[in-house]
Design a protein around this motif. Structure first.
Motif, PDB file in Angstrom:
ATOM      1  N   GLY A  13       0.897  -1.309  -0.227  1.00  0.00           N
ATOM      2  CA  GLY A  13       0.062   0.010   0.061  1.00  0.00           C
ATOM      3  C   GLY A  13       0.874   1.169  -0.050  1.00  0.00           C
ATOM      4  O   GLY A  13       0.351   2.347   0.212  1.00  0.00           O
TER       5      GLY A  13
ATOM      6  N   GLY B 169       1.086   9.613   5.030  1.00  0.00           N
ATOM      7  CA  GLY B 169      -0.082   8.782   4.891  1.00  0.00           C
ATOM      8  C   GLY B 169       0.238   7.466   4.034  1.00  0.00           C
ATOM      9  O   GLY B 169      -0.425   6.854   3.867  1.00  0.00           O
TER      10      GLY B 169
ATOM     11  N   ALA C   9      -0.044   5.965   1.121  1.00  0.00           N
ATOM     12  CA  ALA C   9      -0.503   5.992  -0.191  1.00  0.00           C
ATOM     13  C   ALA C   9      -0.984   7.335  -0.812  1.00  0.00           C
ATOM     14  O   ALA C   9      -1.041   8.210   0.004  1.00  0.00           O
TER      15      ALA C   9
ATOM     16  N   ALA D 253       3.536   4.992   8.994  1.00  0.00           N
ATOM     17  CA  ALA D 253       2.423   4.582   8.269  1.00  0.00           C
ATOM     18  C   ALA D 253       2.081   2.997   8.112  1.00  0.00           C
ATOM     19  O   ALA D 253       1.114   2.569   8.189  1.00  0.00           O
ATOM     20  N   ALA D 254       3.637   2.425   7.857  1.00  0.00           N
ATOM     21  CA  ALA D 254       3.580   1.150   7.524  1.00  0.00           C
ATOM     22  C   ALA D 254       3.133   0.404   9.033  1.00  0.00           C
ATOM     23  O   ALA D 254       2.712  -0.766   8.852  1.00  0.00           O
TER      24      ALA D 254
ATOM     25  N   GLY E 125      -4.774   2.484   2.062  1.00  0.00           N
ATOM     26  CA  GLY E 125      -3.265   2.987   2.181  1.00  0.00           C
ATOM     27  C   GLY E 125      -2.456   2.170   3.030  1.00  0.00           C
ATOM     28  O   GLY E 125      -3.190   1.196   3.562  1.00  0.00           O
ATOM     29  N   ALA E 126      -1.426   2.580   3.272  1.00  0.00           N
ATOM     30  CA  ALA E 126      -0.550   1.418   3.963  1.00  0.00           C
ATOM     31  C   ALA E 126      -1.046   1.099   5.289  1.00  0.00           C
ATOM     32  O   ALA E 126      -0.913   0.058   5.918  1.00  0.00           O
ATOM     33  N   ARG E 127      -1.520   2.371   5.948  1.00  0.00           N
ATOM     34  CA  ARG E 127      -1.847   2.323   7.473  1.00  0.00           C
ATOM     35  C   ARG E 127      -3.189   1.241   7.704  1.00  0.00           C
ATOM     36  O   ARG E 127      -3.211   0.731   8.258  1.00  0.00           O
TER      37      ARG E 127
ATOM     38  N   GLY F  69       0.589   1.531  10.923  1.00  0.00           N
ATOM     39  CA  GLY F  69      -0.659   1.665  11.117  1.00  0.00           C
ATOM     40  C   GLY F  69      -1.020   3.040  11.763  1.00  0.00           C
ATOM     41  O   GLY F  69      -2.261   3.348  12.028  1.00  0.00           O
TER      42      GLY F  69
ATOM     43  N   ALA G 296      -1.873  -2.297   7.277  1.00  0.00           N
ATOM     44  CA  ALA G 296      -1.242  -2.558   8.589  1.00  0.00           C
ATOM     45  C   ALA G 296      -2.097  -3.128   9.621  1.00  0.00           C
ATOM     46  O   ALA G 296      -1.954  -3.988  10.165  1.00  0.00           O
ATOM     47  N   ARG G 297      -3.307  -2.105   9.663  1.00  0.00           N
ATOM     48  CA  ARG G 297      -4.161  -2.391  10.802  1.00  0.00           C
ATOM     49  C   ARG G 297      -5.037  -4.057  10.495  1.00  0.00           C
ATOM     50  O   ARG G 297      -5.797  -4.349  11.281  1.00  0.00           O
TER      51      ARG G 297
END
Lengths: 253, 344
Positions: free
Chosen positions: A57, B341, B343, B201-202, A77-79, B204, A82-83
């Motif tokens: 992501g 963020g 992405a 961001a990676a 997105g990446a976060r 979370g 991740a979640r």
């Protein structure tokens, strides 16, 4: 586990990423079963890292779709990924250099468990701290807990890099060249660590080092110029003429 | 171990002594000194610490802190002088307004980093300055005079002792509050965002949200400084938040040291002393202040407090023959040129 009924953890369809006129990843399909250990191999510029960033992501595909744990995550997105339980490591270590090893791992635990905006210390902090210390032990960094991440040696930084990905107990782990720059003995430690990982975790790794990749992986995907050219078991890959040609630089396919 | 404990106790003891001496200033020094140097150092330190917090823990070098300072100070002054509000209520309204503006500024600026963040906050500072300089409600260039602090704090010019102690208590609370924040999940994650937003961001984290909230959290501190400045000087005008003042706050924070919160007040004291006494000795005050600034920055990138820290570590290692304890927070990593963020 290999039954046809098992839904893949990761399902990639027709994934394409263009950078201007360059097609870094071209129409890639990929299915990864729960608990699988998969390696993606290929020479420099094959599109491995781009594919990786798309899955994590960190980058958005030009076209195609990505499903993670049965849900379409192409636009997340990446976060958010991740979640959902996706962890990744970076090819060049990305550590929180101004914080201690323990705080790095603690933040990795909090990032997925929630309470990221907490301004008070609660019981959840104790849980996250315990997770951090337990992970430090499993990656062999207990004696470095109070050291700033920026002061670690290269090998230790790579260890912490993996620790950060493991602490939140991910369902899927993406490892981007975990053996990069490691010494021979460090590579052996890394291989042992990866082999000891719980089967609940699905593993996808990019690796230049064939020894590490072929020891850890059960299936190997070989990429070249943005496309998958062959997929098979490590034994099949070792015996494949095209792989030999690519790695020995004889000719292009 | 016992040596460590003794050294820690020694440091704590030294801090306690410093705090007692500072608290005794109104008793030990002249009224002029307490009012001119004491009050100014405290409110200047308070607005500077909002910048030190943002810069040291969040990696955000903001020039907009004086704007928030002005929003709170001018609104509080306007409400108490023109509308007859109780000074405490006016102060609260001013600080809340500054916090709201801080949220707005933070939400806009949090998408940028490094030099772009600096430029955006510079624009905020200028917009705010020109707004207050033009609007008659806030006295335009004249500003608002005759601001009366709460009666319980006394007259800041004739009898500044109570005002001084009040500012000292607010400063200590702000320091303890920000230091507490830096150790919570939120504060540690803010430092993580400073070090590597892509990694965060990676892991979370919502990098932009974290930056925005960090900026918002610093706003009431700058706002409180604005109100206290208006009370101490019994006036405030757009000139109090001009570009020169925005740069002064940055200079103050850098002189003290951007890596430690207490540096803000140390820098403010040094500036105020120079401002009060150097002006009498020389016509080229600004030049000499520039020289002082250059020497401090060149000798110690961590400012005066960084210099004191190095000296203490050196002393520790001499006494113990071991490695010095790490100072927290460490030097921030250079800004990473990436979008927030993850992405795009």
């Amino acid at each position: 586990m290999t039954g046809a009924a098992t839904a893949p953890v990761l399902r990639v369809r027709g994934l394409t990423r263009r950078f201007g006129g360059v097609v870094a990843v071209a129409d890639v399909d990929l299915d990864i079963a729960p608990g699988e250990r998969r390696a993606v191999l290929g020479p420099n510029g094959a599109g491995k890292s781009t594919l990786f960033n798309l899955i994590a992501g960190a980058d958005t595909p030009t076209s195609g779709s990505i499903e993670l744990f049965g849900a379409d995550v192409t636009r997340l997105g990446a976060r958010q990924r991740a979640r959902l339980g996706l962890s990744r490591t970076f090819q060049t270590s990305r550590l929180l250099t101004g914080l201690t090893v323990e705080d790095n791992l603690y933040l990795a635990a909090v990032g997925v468990s929630g309470g990221r905006l907490r301004l008070l210390r609660t019981a959840r902090d104790r849980t996250a701290r315990e997770q951090a210390r337990a992970t430090a032990e499993s990656v062999g960094m207990t004696d470095r807990l109070a050291t700033l991440a920026g002061d670690l040696s290269h090998g230790e930084q790579r260890q912490l890099e993996i620790g950060l990905a493991l602490v939140a107990e991910p369902r899927m782990l993406l490892l981007d060249e975990p053996a990069a720059g490691l010494s021979r003995s460090e590579r052996q430690l890394l291989t042992a660590l990866l082999l000891s990982l719980d089967r609940d975790v699905t593993l996808l790794l990019i690796e230049h080092d064939m020894d590490v990749a072929l020891t850890v992986a059960e299936r190997v995907t070989m990429m070249h110029d943005g496309v998958v050219i062959v997929e098979g078991t490590p034994a099949e890959i070792r015996g494949d003429q095209r792989v030999h040609d690519l790695y020995l630089g004889k000719a292009h396919v | 171990m016992t040596m460590d404990r003794m050294l820690t106790l020694g440091t704590r003891g030294a801090l306690a002594v410093v705090l007692v001496v500072v608290a005794l200033m109104p008793v030990l020094c002249t009224t002029f000194f307490t009012s001119q140097v004491g009050l100014t150092s405290l409110w200047l330190g308070l607005v500077a610490v909002s910048l030190t917090f943002l810069s040291g823990y969040g990696g955000m070098v903001s020039l907009a802190q004086t704007a928030l300072f002005g929003v709170a100070g001018l609104i509080a002054a306007r409400l108490s002088v023109e509308s007859g509000w109780d000074p405490w209520a006016a102060a609260l309204a001013g600080i809340l307004a500054a916090t709201a503006v801080g949220l707005l500024f933070g939400a806009v600026a949090s998408g940028s980093q490094g030099i772009y963040f600096l430029i955006i906050t510079l624009a905020f500072a200028q917009v705010t300055y020109f707004y207050f300089a033009a609007v008659p409600t806030f006295g335009a260039h004249e500003g608002i005079n005759g601001v009366r602090p709460p009666a319980v704090l006394g007259d800041p010019v004739q009898d500044p002792a109570r005002m001084y102690w009040f500012l000292l208590v607010v400063s200590v609370l702000a320091f303890l509050g920000l230091r507490h924040v830096s150790r919570t999940a939120f504060g540690l994650a803010l430092q993580g965002v400073r070090d590597d937003p892509v990694r965060m961001a990676a892991l979370g984290y919502n990098v932009r949200l974290h930056r925005t909230l960090g900026f918002t959290l610093a706003a009431p501190v700058a706002g409180a400084a604005g109100v206290l400045s208006a009370w101490s000087n019994t006036r405030m005008s757009a000139g109090s938040i001009s570009l020169a003042i925005a740069i002064l706050v940055l200079t103050t924070a850098v002189i003290g040291g951007l890596n430690r919160l207490e540096g803000a007040w140390v820098g403010a004291l040094i500036y105020t002393l120079c401002d009060t006494y150097l002006r009498g000795w020389t016509d080229r005050f600004t030049t000499w202040l520039g020289v002082v600034f250059l020497v401090i920055v060149l000798v110690s990138p961590g400012g005066v407090v960084g210099l004191l820290g190095s000296a203490t570590s050196w002393l520790h290692s001499r006494l113990r023959g071991g490695a010095p304890p790490p100072a927290a927070p460490s030097t921030p990593a250079p800004p990473v040129p990436v979008s927030s963020g993850g992405a795009r």
